[in-house]
Design a protein around this motif. Structure first.
Motif, PDB file in Angstrom:
ATOM      1  N   ALA A   1      28.837  32.863  38.908  1.00  0.00           N
ATOM      2  CA  ALA A   1      28.006  34.230  38.253  1.00  0.00           C
ATOM      3  C   ALA A   1      29.198  34.818  37.055  1.00  0.00           C
ATOM      4  N   GLY A   2      30.415  34.189  37.398  1.00  0.00           N
ATOM      5  CA  GLY A   2      31.540  34.674  36.541  1.00  0.00           C
ATOM      6  C   GLY A   2      32.182  33.272  35.779  1.00  0.00           C
ATOM      7  N   THR A   3      33.138  32.984  35.489  1.00  0.00           N
ATOM      8  CA  THR A   3      33.797  31.981  34.488  1.00  0.00           C
ATOM      9  C   THR A   3      34.565  30.845  35.070  1.00  0.00           C
ATOM     10  N   ILE A   4      34.499  29.672  35.050  1.00  0.00           N
ATOM     11  CA  ILE A   4      35.444  28.544  35.693  1.00  0.00           C
ATOM     12  C   ILE A   4      35.694  28.028  34.334  1.00  0.00           C
ATOM     13  N   ASP A   5      37.140  27.735  34.095  1.00  0.00           N
ATOM     14  CA  ASP A   5      37.797  27.323  33.102  1.00  0.00           C
ATOM     15  C   ASP A   5      38.714  25.854  33.449  1.00  0.00           C
ATOM     16  N   GLY A   6      38.253  24.698  33.554  1.00  0.00           N
ATOM     17  CA  GLY A   6      38.902  23.572  34.105  1.00  0.00           C
ATOM     18  C   GLY A   6      37.935  22.456  34.416  1.00  0.00           C
ATOM     19  N   THR A   7      38.363  21.703  35.584  1.00  0.00           N
ATOM     20  CA  THR A   7      37.465  20.903  36.053  1.00  0.00           C
ATOM     21  C   THR A   7      36.998  20.923  37.270  1.00  0.00           C
ATOM     22  N   LEU A   8      35.535  20.823  37.428  1.00  0.00           N
ATOM     23  CA  LEU A   8      34.702  21.045  38.523  1.00  0.00           C
ATOM     24  C   LEU A   8      33.925  19.945  38.976  1.00  0.00           C
ATOM     25  N   THR A   9      34.157  19.790  40.142  1.00  0.00           N
ATOM     26  CA  THR A   9      33.046  18.475  40.750  1.00  0.00           C
ATOM     27  C   THR A   9      32.305  19.036  41.796  1.00  0.00           C
ATOM     28  N   VAL A  10      31.093  18.870  41.776  1.00  0.00           N
ATOM     29  CA  VAL A  10      30.324  19.545  42.734  1.00  0.00           C
ATOM     30  C   VAL A  10      29.270  18.243  43.240  1.00  0.00           C
ATOM     31  N   GLN A  11      29.644  17.796  44.614  1.00  0.00           N
ATOM     32  CA  GLN A  11      28.774  16.872  45.054  1.00  0.00           C
ATOM     33  C   GLN A  11      27.384  17.122  45.424  1.00  0.00           C
ATOM     34  N   GLY A  12      27.074  18.347  45.524  1.00  0.00           N
ATOM     35  CA  GLY A  12      25.822  18.745  45.573  1.00  0.00           C
ATOM     36  C   GLY A  12      24.979  19.612  44.352  1.00  0.00           C
ATOM     37  N   GLY A  13      24.764  20.706  44.600  1.00  0.00           N
ATOM     38  CA  GLY A  13      23.946  21.565  43.806  1.00  0.00           C
ATOM     39  C   GLY A  13      25.014  22.728  42.919  1.00  0.00           C
ATOM     40  N   LEU A  14      25.061  22.572  41.499  1.00  0.00           N
ATOM     41  CA  LEU A  14      25.492  23.490  40.749  1.00  0.00           C
ATOM     42  C   LEU A  14      24.568  24.649  40.308  1.00  0.00           C
ATOM     43  N   THR A  15      24.759  25.817  40.355  1.00  0.00           N
ATOM     44  CA  THR A  15      23.800  26.962  39.903  1.00  0.00           C
ATOM     45  C   THR A  15      24.938  27.683  38.973  1.00  0.00           C
ATOM     46  N   ILE A  16      24.480  27.776  37.600  1.00  0.00           N
ATOM     47  CA  ILE A  16      25.028  28.805  36.629  1.00  0.00           C
ATOM     48  C   ILE A  16      24.067  29.981  36.580  1.00  0.00           C
ATOM     49  N   ARG A  17      24.558  31.141  37.027  1.00  0.00           N
ATOM     50  CA  ARG A  17      23.917  32.405  36.826  1.00  0.00           C
ATOM     51  C   ARG A  17      23.750  32.724  35.337  1.00  0.00           C
ATOM     52  N   SER A  18      22.847  33.905  35.129  1.00  0.00           N
ATOM     53  CA  SER A  18      22.754  34.170  33.670  1.00  0.00           C
ATOM     54  C   SER A  18      23.961  34.817  33.105  1.00  0.00           C
ATOM     55  N   THR A  19      24.919  35.266  33.998  1.00  0.00           N
ATOM     56  CA  THR A  19      26.401  35.908  33.514  1.00  0.00           C
ATOM     57  C   THR A  19      27.421  34.718  33.493  1.00  0.00           C
ATOM     58  N   GLY A  20      27.133  33.499  34.197  1.00  0.00           N
ATOM     59  CA  GLY A  20      27.977  32.491  34.225  1.00  0.00           C
ATOM     60  C   GLY A  20      28.448  31.579  33.101  1.00  0.00           C
ATOM     61  N   ARG A  21      29.551  31.350  33.051  1.00  0.00           N
ATOM     62  CA  ARG A  21      30.204  30.496  32.056  1.00  0.00           C
ATOM     63  C   ARG A  21      31.104  29.304  32.638  1.00  0.00           C
ATOM     64  N   LEU A  22      30.738  28.226  32.106  1.00  0.00           N
ATOM     65  CA  LEU A  22      31.130  26.807  32.464  1.00  0.00           C
ATOM     66  C   LEU A  22      32.068  26.549  31.424  1.00  0.00           C
ATOM     67  N   LEU A  23      33.415  26.342  31.265  1.00  0.00           N
ATOM     68  CA  LEU A  23      34.425  25.857  30.355  1.00  0.00           C
ATOM     69  C   LEU A  23      35.145  24.814  30.631  1.00  0.00           C
ATOM     70  N   GLY A  24      35.211  23.633  30.054  1.00  0.00           N
ATOM     71  CA  GLY A  24      35.936  22.374  30.391  1.00  0.00           C
ATOM     72  C   GLY A  24      34.889  21.293  31.077  1.00  0.00           C
ATOM     73  N   THR A  25      35.209  20.677  31.864  1.00  0.00           N
ATOM     74  CA  THR A  25      34.484  19.578  32.493  1.00  0.00           C
ATOM     75  C   THR A  25      34.049  19.655  33.797  1.00  0.00           C
ATOM     76  N   ALA A  26      32.675  19.209  34.033  1.00  0.00           N
ATOM     77  CA  ALA A  26      32.052  19.409  35.125  1.00  0.00           C
ATOM     78  C   ALA A  26      31.178  18.226  35.487  1.00  0.00           C
ATOM     79  N   LYS A  27      31.090  17.986  36.640  1.00  0.00           N
ATOM     80  CA  LYS A  27      30.366  16.820  37.236  1.00  0.00           C
ATOM     81  C   LYS A  27      29.690  17.384  38.488  1.00  0.00           C
ATOM     82  N   CYS A  28      28.453  17.172  38.533  1.00  0.00           N
ATOM     83  CA  CYS A  28      27.296  17.409  39.744  1.00  0.00           C
ATOM     84  C   CYS A  28      26.284  16.557  39.777  1.00  0.00           C
TER      85      CYS A  28
END
Length: 160
Positions: free
Chosen positions: A90-117
């Protein structure tokens, strides 16, 4: 003479209760997990070990974190690298995120960088900037679950 415990503040959230702006997930009771909550206005830098559940309401900077669940509240910021089973932003992540299951980005959420899910859900208004990769390989089974499948096949009866 012993000091009395700190008094409860009127707007304090009891341990394991839902925090404002941070929905809960119901896989395991919150109070059954080793949980680290970085509250609003608090900054943490460095290594975080042995936290099953990380709730970020303030700011966390870390080179690598392994946890079961990551929850970033509205206004919370995580910078660095993290690998988790499930994540909710619901906030911000700036970097590298690896999620083996589920990733939920809420309406206020921000994903910057690299993500795997493996699974992705983005609410209307949620932002993704950077590189996003879906994990398509099957999840590794637990050894106990794989044991029956590895059992030797039954012998065929011989016919004369």
């Amino acid at each position: 003479m012993a000091r009395p415990p700190f008094p409860q503040t009127p707007n304090a959230t009891p341990a394991g209760a839902a925090r404002p702006g941070m929905p809960t997930t119901g896989a395991k009771k919150d109070n059954d997990r080793r949980t680290l909550v970085v509250g609003r206005g608090i900054s943490v830098q460095g290594t975080i070990k042995d936290a099953e559940r990380l709730v970020v309401e303030g700011m966390v900077e870390s080179s690598m974190i392994n946890a079961t669940e990551l929850l970033i509240a509205d206004g919370g910021v995580f910078k660095g690298e993290v690998e988790v089973e499930d994540a909710e932003l619901a906030g911000t992540i700036d970097g590298t995120l690896t999620v083996q299951g589920g990733l939920t980005i809420r309406s206020t959420g921000r994903l910057l960088g690299t993500a795997k899910c493996r699974r992705l859900k983005v609410e209307d208004g949620g932002q993704v900037s950077g590189q996003l990769e879906m994990i398509t390989t099957p999840k590794p089974e637990a050894p106990a679950a794989a044991a029956p499948a590895a059992a030797a096949p039954a012998e065929k009866p011989q016919t004369p």
